[in-house]
Motif scaffolding. Structure first.
Motif, PDB file in Angstrom:
ATOM      1  N   GLN A 210       0.820  -1.208   0.000  1.00  0.00           N
ATOM      2  CA  GLN A 210       0.000   0.000   0.000  1.00  0.00           C
ATOM      3  C   GLN A 210       0.859   1.265   0.000  1.00  0.00           C
ATOM      4  OE1 GLN A 210      -3.398  -0.047  -0.283  1.00  0.00           O
ATOM      5  NE2 GLN A 210      -3.158  -2.255  -0.537  1.00  0.00           N
ATOM      6  N   GLY A 211       1.997   1.191  -0.685  1.00  0.00           N
ATOM      7  CA  GLY A 211       2.866   2.356  -0.806  1.00  0.00           C
ATOM      8  C   GLY A 211       3.792   2.584   0.360  1.00  0.00           C
ATOM      9  N   HIS A 212       3.836   1.676   1.334  1.00  0.00           N
ATOM     10  CA  HIS A 212       4.651   1.875   2.526  1.00  0.00           C
ATOM     11  C   HIS A 212       6.053   1.283   2.405  1.00  0.00           C
ATOM     12  CE1 HIS A 212       0.708   2.792   4.160  1.00  0.00           C
ATOM     13  NE2 HIS A 212       1.288   3.289   5.237  1.00  0.00           N
ATOM     14  N   ALA A 213       6.316   0.503   1.367  1.00  0.00           N
ATOM     15  CA  ALA A 213       7.621  -0.145   1.213  1.00  0.00           C
ATOM     16  C   ALA A 213       8.142   0.065  -0.202  1.00  0.00           C
ATOM     17  CB  ALA A 213       7.513  -1.638   1.528  1.00  0.00           C
ATOM     18  N   LEU A 214       9.469  -0.001  -0.343  1.00  0.00           N
ATOM     19  CA  LEU A 214      10.128   0.095  -1.637  1.00  0.00           C
ATOM     20  C   LEU A 214      10.910  -1.189  -1.895  1.00  0.00           C
ATOM     21  CD1 LEU A 214      11.615   3.710  -1.372  1.00  0.00           C
ATOM     22  CD2 LEU A 214       9.574   3.032  -2.642  1.00  0.00           C
ATOM     23  N   THR A 215      11.067  -1.534  -3.168  1.00  0.00           N
ATOM     24  CA  THR A 215      11.832  -2.716  -3.529  1.00  0.00           C
ATOM     25  C   THR A 215      12.839  -2.365  -4.611  1.00  0.00           C
ATOM     26  OG1 THR A 215      10.289  -3.416  -5.261  1.00  0.00           O
ATOM     27  CG2 THR A 215       9.863  -4.211  -3.022  1.00  0.00           C
ATOM     28  N   SER A 216      13.884  -3.167  -4.690  1.00  0.00           N
ATOM     29  CA  SER A 216      14.815  -3.092  -5.812  1.00  0.00           C
ATOM     30  C   SER A 216      15.325  -4.510  -6.069  1.00  0.00           C
ATOM     31  CB  SER A 216      15.975  -2.138  -5.524  1.00  0.00           C
ATOM     32  OG  SER A 216      16.823  -2.668  -4.521  1.00  0.00           O
ATOM     33  N   ARG A 217      15.732  -4.771  -7.306  1.00  0.00           N
ATOM     34  CA  ARG A 217      16.166  -6.108  -7.687  1.00  0.00           C
ATOM     35  C   ARG A 217      17.691  -6.221  -7.673  1.00  0.00           C
ATOM     36  NH1 ARG A 217      15.770  -7.269 -12.508  1.00  0.00           N
ATOM     37  NH2 ARG A 217      15.113  -5.283 -13.437  1.00  0.00           N
ATOM     38  N   PHE A 218      18.161  -7.452  -7.480  1.00  0.00           N
ATOM     39  CA  PHE A 218      19.567  -7.779  -7.656  1.00  0.00           C
ATOM     40  C   PHE A 218      19.665  -8.890  -8.688  1.00  0.00           C
ATOM     41  CE2 PHE A 218      22.932 -10.842  -6.682  1.00  0.00           C
ATOM     42  CZ  PHE A 218      24.038 -10.057  -6.959  1.00  0.00           C
ATOM     43  N   ALA A 219      20.623  -8.784  -9.606  1.00  0.00           N
ATOM     44  CA  ALA A 219      20.764  -9.811 -10.630  1.00  0.00           C
ATOM     45  C   ALA A 219      22.228 -10.011 -10.968  1.00  0.00           C
ATOM     46  CB  ALA A 219      19.982  -9.426 -11.885  1.00  0.00           C
TER      47      ALA A 219
END
Length: 571
Positions: A210-219
């Motif tokens: 609900q917009g409270h967290a951020l994500t990013s990917r690792f590859a």
């Protein structure tokens, strides 16, 4: 956004165990002349590059807090405030003793902590809103007793981003701990002395929970998504570069082998500002300086990651009343009279009001800037949309959000097309406010010409004198009742304030227009008297309301200004 100069070809991320590990992928190892199959030979070269970058001056505020990473937000009297993850403190209660914690800077020097320190977590951590989980609530503030070293070694406080356009922008992490390179341990590469910390970078994906967290990917093999965080990491700040300045958008909550998770700072900006009003928010420009013009960005949420690099591509409106833009493409080299602005209806996140906001809109066609709907081409097509405060002089203060939905039209191929969504988050700074501070009693002292008295105009959440009088009395005060909020719990609380006007001889009620001894000025003072507020529990109370300055003899004179209430009773 420009990468740090040391990382033109470096890649890294944070690994699962132990705490605060940096994981460097195969792309990074090769880029730093290290063989992934034999990390011992080049691991120290890779690590030294990452560690040196983490020690750059823009990251001076990042330090260690026990087994976690934390960020120095600034000082307030004998106390310092730091930002970290909720699981780095005792987070079973909203307020908890934190005497066991000490904050040390990048050189290992203790700046704050010990007896008298207190940690605060948000109410969401205890009672999680629907669909908001661990990462979206993993935030804490710690109010720490300052140590002598903070007088000479306190870092410059960073800016906290409180907008809504984090997605698709590079993000960097600064954290402490061992290194793993291409899946192989590199502990031997770490120094035997000094702080163990390193820098890594990836790209923010979409907001979750609900917009409270951020994500990013690792590859593995990626030159862009080369940094992340581990399950054991906590509290390390997430930096993005905006308007040429590094700003914190999140704080680490943990992650997996392929994804980093962090709390979204913008969702908790008001809570941070309530507890520590001196926290530097991106939306708050220094007094006397214009607010920086926020960027408008494409978000990953809308599924449009990159622009087509084809020529003869124009961008037009989709016919929605929410966007006033050209509805037809043109293909001309002479643009005299062609529209170079578009108008979108944005919503104020606090009031819900909608207003038209004007944007500059153009298209780079390989030779220069043309109208956004002009398909005339010299090379690739790139749309450029920006916000200019000068085009919106009457836009009220606040955060304005919305979406600009464009259609893509190929001039020489009618069978091709598409659409893009540009998410806008515009910050309009409020005018300078007067502040009522319980600890200092009265630091609101607004000065006006003589015969000016003060009233409280009709508004939600505040009540006081609504009209003036001219009565010669020796002294007196007015009562203003405001609806504030408890900074710790967020619960509403009624506060009673006192207000007086200095008429040159004495302090009288704020709405008394009398003048004494030819005084040339009127001074308004507002404060909180504890006797008017029995049972006020230890916390910090915040409120905001408007006061109106009015002329007694010059009835045409009227000026409204905001008052920011800060009653500091923090335990």
């Amino acid at each position: 956004m420009k990468k740090h100069v040391l990382f033109a070809a470096v890649a890294a991320t944070l690994f699962a165990a132990p705490v605060h590990a940096i994981k460097i992928n195969d792309h990074a190892m090769v880029a730093n002349v290290a063989n992934p199959a034999n990390v011992g030979g080049g691991a120290s070269n890779v690590y030294d590059t990452l560690r040196t970058a983490s020690l750059a001056s823009q990251f001076d505020a990042v330090g260690r807090l026990g087994d976690c990473t934390a960020t120095w937000l600034g000082a307030e009297g004998d106390y310092a405030w730091v930002l970290t993850a909720a699981r780095c403190v005792r987070n079973t209660n909203l307020v908890h003793n934190a005497d066991h914690l000490v904050f040390t800077n990048k050189d290992g020097i203790a700046l704050a902590g010990g007896a008298g320190s207190t940690s605060y977590i948000h109410a969401n951590r205890i009672n999680k809103p629907s669909s908001v989980r661990e990462a979206g609530t993993d935030i804490a503030l710690v109010r720490m007793k300052r140590l002598p070293a903070s007088n000479t070694h306190a870092p410059v406080a960073p800016v906290l981003y409180d907008g809504a356009a984090e997605a698709n922008v590079p993000v960097g992490f600064v954290s402490h701990g061992p290194v793993v390179g291409a899946g192989v341990g590199m502990t031997a590469a770490w120094p035997t002395t000094g702080e163990r910390r390193a820098w890594g970078e990836s790209v923010i994906g979409s907001a979750t929970e609900q917009g409270h967290a951020l994500t990013s990917r690792f590859a593995m093999g990626s030159a862009t998504h080369w940094a992340g965080v581990s399950e054991g990491d906590a509290g390390s700040p997430w930096f993005q570069q905006r308007d040429g300045k590094w700003q914190i958008v999140g704080a680490t909550s943990g992650g997996t082998m392929v994804q980093s998770n962090g709390v979204r700072v913008s969702k908790y900006a008001r809570w941070i500002n309530d507890l520590f009003p001196a926290a530097r928010l991106a939306s708050e420009a220094p007094v006397g300086l214009p607010s920086p013009a926020p960027a408008i960005e494409i978000t990953e949420t809308n599924g449009y990651v990159s622009y087509p690099q084809s020529s003869n591509l124009a961008f037009i409106g989709n016919g929605s009343p929410e966007l006033i833009a050209p509805l037809d493409a043109i293909n001309v080299s002479n643009e005299t009279g062609v529209r170079h602005t578009v108008t979108a209806y944005l919503r104020n996140t606090q009031t819900g009001a909608k207003m038209p906001v004007v944007f500059r809109a153009s298209r780079s066609n390989g030779c220069g800037e043309v109208a956004i709907n002009n398909a005339f081409a010299c090379g690739a097509s790139v749309p450029r949309v920006s916000y200019d405060p000068a085009l919106n002089p009457g836009l009220p203060a606040g955060t304005w959000v919305g979406t600009l939905h464009f259609k893509l039209v190929y001039w020489n191929d009618g069978s091709r097309g598409g659409q893009i969504w540009l998410d806008a988050a515009i910050k309009v700074a409020a005018p300078p406010t007067a502040r009522v501070d319980f600890e200092t009693g009265t630091n609101l002292s607004e000065t006006f010409s003589s015969n000016v008295y003060f009233t409280v105009p009709t508004q939600a959440g505040a009540a006081g004198p609504t009209s003036g009088h001219y009565v010669k009395t020796t002294t007196g005060h007015s009562t203003i009742t405001v609806q504030g909020r408890d900074a710790i719990t967020g619960v509403a609380k009624t506060l009673k304030l006192r207000a007086q006007r200095d008429n040159g001889c004495a302090d009288v009620a704020m709405n008394n227009a009398t003048v004494c001894n030819g005084s040339p000025a009127s001074h308004l003072r507002v404060w909180l008297d504890p006797s008017d507020n029995p049972g006020l529990q230890p916390s910090r109370y915040r409120a905001r309301f408007n006061v109106q300055a009015r002329g007694w003899f010059d009835r045409s004179y009227s000026q409204t200004f905001p008052v920011d209430v800060d009653v500091n009773l923090l335990p």
